[in-house]
Design a protein around this motif. Structure first.
Motif, PDB file in Angstrom:
ATOM      1  N   LEU A 102       0.840  -1.201   0.000  1.00  0.00           N
ATOM      2  CA  LEU A 102       0.000   0.000   0.000  1.00  0.00           C
ATOM      3  C   LEU A 102       0.873   1.248   0.000  1.00  0.00           C
ATOM      4  O   LEU A 102       1.726   1.410   0.878  1.00  0.00           O
ATOM      5  CB  LEU A 102      -0.885   0.000   1.265  1.00  0.00           C
ATOM      6  N   GLY A 104       0.481   4.231   1.187  1.00  0.00           N
ATOM      7  CA  GLY A 104      -0.434   4.945   2.083  1.00  0.00           C
ATOM      8  C   GLY A 104      -0.110   6.428   2.117  1.00  0.00           C
ATOM      9  O   GLY A 104       1.048   6.826   1.918  1.00  0.00           O
ATOM     10  N   ASP A 105      -1.127   7.238   2.416  1.00  0.00           N
ATOM     11  CA  ASP A 105      -0.839   8.673   2.529  1.00  0.00           C
ATOM     12  C   ASP A 105      -0.071   8.970   3.818  1.00  0.00           C
ATOM     13  O   ASP A 105       0.347  10.107   4.046  1.00  0.00           O
ATOM     14  CB  ASP A 105      -2.107   9.530   2.385  1.00  0.00           C
ATOM     15  N   ASP A 144      -3.225   5.256  -2.129  1.00  0.00           N
ATOM     16  CA  ASP A 144      -4.169   5.946  -1.240  1.00  0.00           C
ATOM     17  C   ASP A 144      -4.581   7.292  -1.858  1.00  0.00           C
ATOM     18  O   ASP A 144      -3.706   8.139  -2.137  1.00  0.00           O
ATOM     19  CB  ASP A 144      -3.423   6.219   0.085  1.00  0.00           C
ATOM     20  N   LYS A 174      -7.296   3.223  -2.590  1.00  0.00           N
ATOM     21  CA  LYS A 174      -7.962   3.173  -1.283  1.00  0.00           C
ATOM     22  C   LYS A 174      -8.550   4.547  -1.007  1.00  0.00           C
ATOM     23  O   LYS A 174      -7.939   5.558  -1.362  1.00  0.00           O
ATOM     24  CB  LYS A 174      -6.959   2.800  -0.188  1.00  0.00           C
ATOM     25  N   HIS A 198     -11.893   2.007   3.751  1.00  0.00           N
ATOM     26  CA  HIS A 198     -11.161   2.300   4.994  1.00  0.00           C
ATOM     27  C   HIS A 198     -12.153   2.928   5.960  1.00  0.00           C
ATOM     28  O   HIS A 198     -12.579   4.069   5.741  1.00  0.00           O
ATOM     29  CB  HIS A 198      -9.989   3.238   4.686  1.00  0.00           C
ATOM     30  N   VAL A 241     -10.247  -1.742   5.072  1.00  0.00           N
ATOM     31  CA  VAL A 241      -9.353  -1.555   6.222  1.00  0.00           C
ATOM     32  C   VAL A 241     -10.209  -1.156   7.426  1.00  0.00           C
ATOM     33  O   VAL A 241     -11.062  -0.267   7.323  1.00  0.00           O
ATOM     34  CB  VAL A 241      -8.306  -0.451   5.921  1.00  0.00           C
ATOM     35  N   GLU A 243      -9.609   0.386  10.974  1.00  0.00           N
ATOM     36  CA  GLU A 243      -8.524   0.999  11.765  1.00  0.00           C
ATOM     37  C   GLU A 243      -9.007   1.392  13.161  1.00  0.00           C
ATOM     38  O   GLU A 243     -10.065   2.023  13.316  1.00  0.00           O
ATOM     39  CB  GLU A 243      -7.958   2.235  11.040  1.00  0.00           C
ATOM     40  N   ILE A 264      -5.830  -2.743  11.274  1.00  0.00           N
ATOM     41  CA  ILE A 264      -4.674  -1.998  11.794  1.00  0.00           C
ATOM     42  C   ILE A 264      -5.153  -1.456  13.141  1.00  0.00           C
ATOM     43  O   ILE A 264      -6.057  -0.624  13.207  1.00  0.00           O
ATOM     44  CB  ILE A 264      -4.156  -0.914  10.819  1.00  0.00           C
ATOM     45  N   VAL A 276       2.359   0.202   8.954  1.00  0.00           N
ATOM     46  CA  VAL A 276       3.243   1.157   8.279  1.00  0.00           C
ATOM     47  C   VAL A 276       4.672   0.611   8.408  1.00  0.00           C
ATOM     48  O   VAL A 276       5.123   0.296   9.513  1.00  0.00           O
ATOM     49  CB  VAL A 276       3.115   2.566   8.905  1.00  0.00           C
TER      50      VAL A 276
HETATM   51  O1  KIV Z   1      -1.766   5.743   5.029  1.00  0.00           O
HETATM   52  C1  KIV Z   1      -1.605   4.614   5.480  1.00  0.00           C
HETATM   53  O2  KIV Z   1      -0.474   4.148   5.656  1.00  0.00           O
HETATM   54  C2  KIV Z   1      -2.809   3.826   5.786  1.00  0.00           C
HETATM   55  C3  KIV Z   1      -2.676   2.492   6.411  1.00  0.00           C
HETATM   56  C4  KIV Z   1      -1.859   2.402   7.578  1.00  0.00           C
HETATM   57  C5  KIV Z   1      -3.971   1.773   6.532  1.00  0.00           C
HETATM   58  O3  KIV Z   1      -3.874   4.265   5.489  1.00  0.00           O
END
Ligand code: KIV
Length: 344
Positions: A102, A104-105, A144, A174, A198, A241, A243, A264, A276
């Motif tokens: 992923l 991820g942002d 993301d 995502k 998410h 996801v 969280e 997560i 992460v």
């Molecule tokens: O931005 C991210 O790393 C995430 C994950 C940890 C789910 O959204």
């Protein structure tokens, strides 16, 4: 580029001019390098310290697809997901056999040093997605959608999702949010772009949530998370996801869904887990806050620091570079060179 490296490149280029290309297969080169070899290309491969490519994984696995993820879920085999934000972090995750990588942002903080995820731009995400995609040969990739790039309308979201697939070279996107995002998810998935939902704690909405708070801690709160998860499933997400949700709640939600849940901070009852990478690999200085759910599997910071300090000390004491780190010159050439200098 260092002076030494640039002059080495010049040397390689002048060799190349005088020689015809040859077909070679180098045992340690990336397959794409083995077809047509000019001496310049050979110089690049042998001498560049910047080549990102290592040997391919020793037991190459099949490409992970949506169908693979469905089959893992059906068999009750946990889905493994990790974040990556650049070529090296994706390369190692892919070699380590992650099912999903992923972008991820969270890279806003861990790769760009920003305060939170609200600051990162689509263009920045796309740059990172592209570098991750280049390294990810077998894992399924997810990009993301950053805050502001999908909430205005389903059309805006689809346009951004298309950029992630075409420019970012990831295989799915995502987005954060539950019921209210259902029309958006439907719009993207009907265009043939897989969407990972998410719900629970959605960090892009931290200001509205009053910070990073565990979600679903009351009956009504838990029902809200379940409704959101069902809504994104119904809208076409291939997985969701969960969280920062109590483990028991996440497990009950997982049992009610037909798509996989990726937890997560949501316990072991989810269909898979995501962390992460910088957190789980310990790539941060001592004393940094770490959320309760993170398990630190390594000490990348400690090992990098130890190596860099050792390098610093050896440069200062002139232990590095030693003879084995230098390039030889024939004695006669050296003598002639010394003589030429003296005569200058
Ligand atoms: O931005 C991210 O790393 C995430 C994950 C940890 C789910 O959204």
């Amino acid at each position: 580029m260092s002076l030494a490296l640039s002059s080495m490149r010049r040397t390689c280029t002048s060799v190349a001019r005088s020689a015809r290309p040859r077909v070679l297969a180098l045992p340690h080169a990336h397959p794409s390098h083995s077809l047509l070899y000019t001496p310049a290309a050979a110089c690049q491969t042998r001498y560049s310290s910047h080549s990102p490519m290592g040997a391919p994984p020793s037991s190459p696995r099949k490409k992970v697809t949506i169908a693979t993820l469905r089959s893992l879920h059906k068999k009750g085999d946990p889905i493994t997901m990790i974040t990556a934000h650049d070529f090296p972090s994706a390369h190692v995750a892919d070699h380590a056999g992650m099912d999903v990588v992923l972008v991820g942002d969270s890279l806003a903080m861990v790769a760009l040093g920003m305060e939170d995820t609200s600051e990162v731009l689509v263009e920045e995400m796309l740059l990172h997605c592209r570098s991750v995609a280049r390294a990810t040969k077998t894992a399924f990739t997810v990009g993301d959608l950053p805050m502001g790039s999908y909430e205005i309308s389903p059309e805006q979201a689809l346009a951004t999702a298309i950029r992630f697939i075409k420019d970012g070279r990831v295989q799915s996107v995502k987005l954060e949010g539950g019921k209210e995002m259902a029309p958006t998810i439907r719009k993207i998935t009907t265009a043939g772009i897989p969407v990972l939902g998410h719900v629970g704690l959605t960090p892009q909405r931290q200001n509205a949530l009053g910070g990073f708070r565990v979600q679903g801690k009351t009956k009504d709160g838990a029902l809200g998370v379940l409704e959101d998860a069902l809504a994104v499933q119904e809208a076409g997400c291939f997985a969701v996801v969960l969280e920062a949700v109590p483990a028991e709640v996440a497990e009950l939600i997982t049992q009610r869904l037909s798509i996989p849940t990726i937890g997560i901070g949501a316990g072991a009852g989810c269909s898979g887990q995501v962390l992460v990478q910088t957190d789980m690999a310990g790539n941060f200085p001592p004393g940094r806050f770490l959320p309760k759910f993170v398990k630190k599997y390594g000490d990348v910071w400690g090992e990098s620091r130890r190596a860099i300090e050792a390098y610093r000390d050896e440069v200062k004491s002139r232990q590095y570079p030693a003879a084995e780190h230098t390039y030889p010159i024939p004695e006669g050439e050296l003598a002639a060179f010394s003589k030429a200098i003296k005569e200058m």
